[in-house]
Structure formats: C-alpha cells, structure tokens
Design a protein around this motif. Structure first.
Motif: not given
Length: 72
Positions: A9-12, A34-48
């Motif tokens: 995501f771009d934002t939290i 966010v896993p190290r292999a990926l990048s993101s502006s906010c540093g948060t990711s979601a796993r499904v």
C-alpha cells in the motif's frame, strides 16, 4: 493449491481499510511488514492465503486492491 498473496500500500490508512474490508467479508488477512524483496511507501503489507483463484478477481471488483504481488 493454496497460494500466498502479498498486498502493498501507499499509505497505512489504505492497509488498515483493506484489512477492515476483508474481515467484513470473512477473508482472513494479516498485516505485516513488507517483505525485503518488495518495496512500499508505508512499509505495511497484507498477507492472504487462498486456494480460491477467484478471490483476487473479487477483491479487484470491490476496488480493494491497491498494489498486488503474487507469491507461490
């Protein structure tokens, strides 16, 4: 076969809305860094995790996907 989907995501606030919206429709989701292999502006990711191939199509139709990364 169960697949792991990682969403960034771009934002939290986008990440929190995504989590809330998925829980409303009974899809198990977990927020994480966010896993190290990926990048993101906010540093948060979601796993499904899902074996339902239509889940991503449905999420996309609902306008719930901002950025999508697919990991097998």
């Amino acid at each position: 076969m169960t697949k792991e989907y990682i969403f960034t995501f771009d934002t939290i606030s986008q990440a929190l809305k995504f989590e809330k919206d998925l829980k409303k429709i009974n899809i198990d989701v977990k927020l994480m860094p966010v896993p190290r292999a990926l990048s993101s502006s906010c540093g948060t990711s979601a796993r499904v995790y899902s074996d339902d191939e239509e889940i991503i199509e449905n999420l996309n139709k609902l306008g719930l996907i901002y950025h999508e990364y697919f990991i097998m």
